[in-house]
Write a protein that holds these residues in place. Structure first.
Motif, PDB file in Angstrom:
ATOM      1  N   ARG A 169       1.203  30.790  -7.956  1.00 17.17           N
ATOM      2  CA  ARG A 169       0.716  30.023  -9.106  1.00 17.17           C
ATOM      3  C   ARG A 169       0.086  28.701  -8.659  1.00 17.17           C
ATOM      4  O   ARG A 169      -0.940  28.287  -9.181  1.00 17.17           O
ATOM      5  CB  ARG A 169       1.858  29.758 -10.083  1.00 17.17           C
ATOM      6  N   GLY A 170       0.692  28.043  -7.692  1.00 15.06           N
ATOM      7  CA  GLY A 170       0.171  26.778  -7.184  1.00 15.06           C
ATOM      8  C   GLY A 170      -1.144  26.948  -6.437  1.00 15.06           C
ATOM      9  O   GLY A 170      -2.037  26.105  -6.533  1.00 15.06           O
ATOM     10  N   ARG A 171      -1.266  28.044  -5.703  1.00 13.52           N
ATOM     11  CA  ARG A 171      -2.515  28.284  -4.957  1.00 13.52           C
ATOM     12  C   ARG A 171      -3.640  28.745  -5.875  1.00 13.52           C
ATOM     13  O   ARG A 171      -4.785  28.342  -5.705  1.00 13.52           O
ATOM     14  CB  ARG A 171      -2.267  29.308  -3.850  1.00 13.52           C
ATOM     15  N   THR A 172      -3.318  29.586  -6.852  1.00 17.78           N
ATOM     16  CA  THR A 172      -4.380  30.094  -7.730  1.00 17.78           C
ATOM     17  C   THR A 172      -4.830  29.056  -8.754  1.00 17.78           C
ATOM     18  O   THR A 172      -5.890  29.217  -9.350  1.00 17.78           O
ATOM     19  CB  THR A 172      -3.944  31.375  -8.465  1.00 17.78           C
ATOM     20  N   ALA A 173      -4.057  28.005  -8.956  1.00 16.74           N
ATOM     21  CA  ALA A 173      -4.463  26.941  -9.884  1.00 16.74           C
ATOM     22  C   ALA A 173      -5.652  26.161  -9.340  1.00 16.74           C
ATOM     23  O   ALA A 173      -6.460  25.636 -10.112  1.00 16.74           O
ATOM     24  CB  ALA A 173      -3.300  25.988 -10.144  1.00 16.74           C
ATOM     25  N   VAL A 174      -5.772  26.101  -8.022  1.00 15.61           N
ATOM     26  CA  VAL A 174      -6.832  25.321  -7.390  1.00 15.61           C
ATOM     27  C   VAL A 174      -8.169  26.043  -7.564  1.00 15.61           C
ATOM     28  O   VAL A 174      -8.321  27.188  -7.143  1.00 15.61           O
ATOM     29  CB  VAL A 174      -6.552  25.102  -5.892  1.00 15.61           C
ATOM     30  N   PRO A 175      -9.150  25.383  -8.199  1.00 12.27           N
ATOM     31  CA  PRO A 175     -10.461  26.017  -8.355  1.00 12.27           C
ATOM     32  C   PRO A 175     -11.214  26.096  -7.024  1.00 12.27           C
ATOM     33  O   PRO A 175     -10.804  25.492  -6.034  1.00 12.27           O
ATOM     34  CB  PRO A 175     -11.193  25.086  -9.331  1.00 12.27           C
ATOM     35  N   LEU A 176     -12.302  26.830  -7.049  1.00  9.37           N
ATOM     36  CA  LEU A 176     -13.143  26.923  -5.860  1.00  9.37           C
ATOM     37  C   LEU A 176     -13.657  25.537  -5.482  1.00  9.37           C
ATOM     38  O   LEU A 176     -14.059  24.759  -6.348  1.00  9.37           O
ATOM     39  CB  LEU A 176     -14.336  27.840  -6.121  1.00  9.37           C
ATOM     40  N   ILE A 177     -13.627  25.257  -4.200  1.00 11.51           N
ATOM     41  CA  ILE A 177     -14.126  23.971  -3.714  1.00 11.51           C
ATOM     42  C   ILE A 177     -15.612  24.135  -3.433  1.00 11.51           C
ATOM     43  O   ILE A 177     -16.014  24.867  -2.534  1.00 11.51           O
ATOM     44  CB  ILE A 177     -13.357  23.537  -2.453  1.00 11.51           C
ATOM     45  N   THR A 178     -16.417  23.449  -4.238  1.00 18.44           N
ATOM     46  CA  THR A 178     -17.873  23.560  -4.103  1.00 18.44           C
ATOM     47  C   THR A 178     -18.496  22.321  -3.488  1.00 18.44           C
ATOM     48  O   THR A 178     -19.668  22.332  -3.132  1.00 18.44           O
ATOM     49  CB  THR A 178     -18.520  23.809  -5.479  1.00 18.44           C
ATOM     50  N   ASP A 179     -17.721  21.242  -3.391  1.00 19.26           N
ATOM     51  CA  ASP A 179     -18.220  19.996  -2.811  1.00 19.26           C
ATOM     52  C   ASP A 179     -17.240  19.557  -1.731  1.00 19.26           C
ATOM     53  O   ASP A 179     -16.096  19.219  -2.026  1.00 19.26           O
ATOM     54  CB  ASP A 179     -18.324  18.922  -3.905  1.00 19.26           C
ATOM     55  N   ALA A 180     -17.666  19.598  -0.502  1.00 16.78           N
ATOM     56  CA  ALA A 180     -16.766  19.301   0.608  1.00 16.78           C
ATOM     57  C   ALA A 180     -16.867  17.859   1.085  1.00 16.78           C
ATOM     58  O   ALA A 180     -16.381  17.515   2.142  1.00 16.78           O
ATOM     59  CB  ALA A 180     -17.037  20.254   1.766  1.00 16.78           C
ATOM     60  N   THR A 181     -17.510  16.985   0.326  1.00 15.45           N
ATOM     61  CA  THR A 181     -17.618  15.592   0.736  1.00 15.45           C
ATOM     62  C   THR A 181     -16.465  14.786   0.156  1.00 15.45           C
ATOM     63  O   THR A 181     -15.986  15.058  -0.934  1.00 15.45           O
ATOM     64  CB  THR A 181     -18.951  14.978   0.267  1.00 15.45           C
ATOM     65  N   GLY A 182     -16.012  13.815   0.905  1.00  9.18           N
ATOM     66  CA  GLY A 182     -14.948  12.934   0.422  1.00  9.18           C
ATOM     67  C   GLY A 182     -13.568  13.514   0.648  1.00  9.18           C
ATOM     68  O   GLY A 182     -13.389  14.630   1.121  1.00  9.18           O
ATOM     69  N   ILE A 183     -12.586  12.722   0.262  1.00 13.51           N
ATOM     70  CA  ILE A 183     -11.192  13.109   0.471  1.00 13.51           C
ATOM     71  C   ILE A 183     -10.707  14.102  -0.582  1.00 13.51           C
ATOM     72  O   ILE A 183      -9.812  14.872  -0.358  1.00 13.51           O
ATOM     73  CB  ILE A 183     -10.295  11.861   0.529  1.00 13.51           C
ATOM     74  N   SER A 184     -11.342  14.069  -1.763  1.00 14.01           N
ATOM     75  CA  SER A 184     -10.975  15.010  -2.815  1.00 14.01           C
ATOM     76  C   SER A 184     -12.222  15.561  -3.487  1.00 14.01           C
ATOM     77  O   SER A 184     -13.029  14.799  -4.013  1.00 14.01           O
ATOM     78  CB  SER A 184     -10.098  14.336  -3.872  1.00 14.01           C
ATOM     79  N   PRO A 185     -12.367  16.883  -3.501  1.00 14.13           N
ATOM     80  CA  PRO A 185     -13.519  17.465  -4.182  1.00 14.13           C
ATOM     81  C   PRO A 185     -13.329  17.492  -5.698  1.00 14.13           C
ATOM     82  O   PRO A 185     -14.222  17.886  -6.423  1.00 14.13           O
ATOM     83  CB  PRO A 185     -13.574  18.881  -3.614  1.00 14.13           C
ATOM     84  N   PHE A 186     -12.148  17.052  -6.176  1.00 15.41           N
ATOM     85  CA  PHE A 186     -11.832  17.106  -7.597  1.00 15.41           C
ATOM     86  C   PHE A 186     -11.519  15.715  -8.142  1.00 15.41           C
ATOM     87  O   PHE A 186     -10.922  14.900  -7.441  1.00 15.41           O
ATOM     88  CB  PHE A 186     -10.618  18.016  -7.835  1.00 15.41           C
TER      89      PHE A 186
END
Length: 182
Positions: free
Chosen positions: A151-168
């Motif tokens: 559940r914790g892993r599937t909650a994370v959406p696809l990472i489309t922006d790899a810049t910075g410390i957090s893509p979200f």
């Protein structure tokens, strides 16, 4: 109704421990949920080694929110409060006719830290500190269990922006007595 996971951590703190413990908990949550290149660090709190992220921007954000919580508790009548961390993703926002009209933040996970402030008597200090150490150990276990679960892993959406410390986008809210401050 929220369709995203909400993880709750309950703490009983005193005035001496409030800042160190809250900073350690927030750092540990961010350590488990930042997906950029992070420099790990650790912090010892009541005999518990807490993971963290060595990043000046995140460190400043955490310090500001903990200080806001501290001031809210000191000035208010309530000795209970929450710090809520919401992780979201940017999605295209649609209008009535399926026309895209910008972006909106859609939450995918939320962490709620409930903190109650109590002042232990001197004779109860050792018992209070031991209980807090046990609570911190359980909090780390909760973080590890959730972030490594399906559940914790599937909650994370696809990472489309790899810049910075957090893509979200990350939002940290402080509530004292049920009222958001700051």
């Amino acid at each position: 109704m929220n369709t995203y996971p909400t993880i709750t951590i309950d703490l009983i703190l005193d005035r001496v421990t409030i800042k160190d413990v809250l900073q350690a908990i927030l750092d540990a949550i961010l350590f488990h949920r930042l997906f950029g290149t992070v420099k790990p660090t650790t912090r010892e709190v009541f005999g518990v080694t807490m993971p963290g992220v060595s990043d000046s921007e995140m460190g400043q954000l955490v310090e500001e929110k903990v200080e806001l919580f501290w001031k809210g508790i000191e000035e208010g009548m309530s000795k209970r409060g929450q710090i809520i961390i919401t992780f979201s993703e940017k999605r295209p926002k649609k209008s009535w006719f399926q026309v895209y009209v910008g972006e909106e933040d859609v939450p995918w996970e939320q962490w709620i830290i409930n903190a109650e402030i109590k002042q232990p008597r001197d004779r109860d200090r050792q018992k209070f500190d031991a209980a807090l150490s046990n609570t911190l150990t359980k909090a780390i276990h909760t973080m590890l269990t959730h972030t490594s679960s399906d559940r914790g892993r599937t909650a994370v959406p696809l990472i489309t922006d790899a810049t910075g410390i957090s893509p979200f986008p990350i939002r940290i809210a402080v509530k004292i007595g049920g009222v958001e401050i700051g």
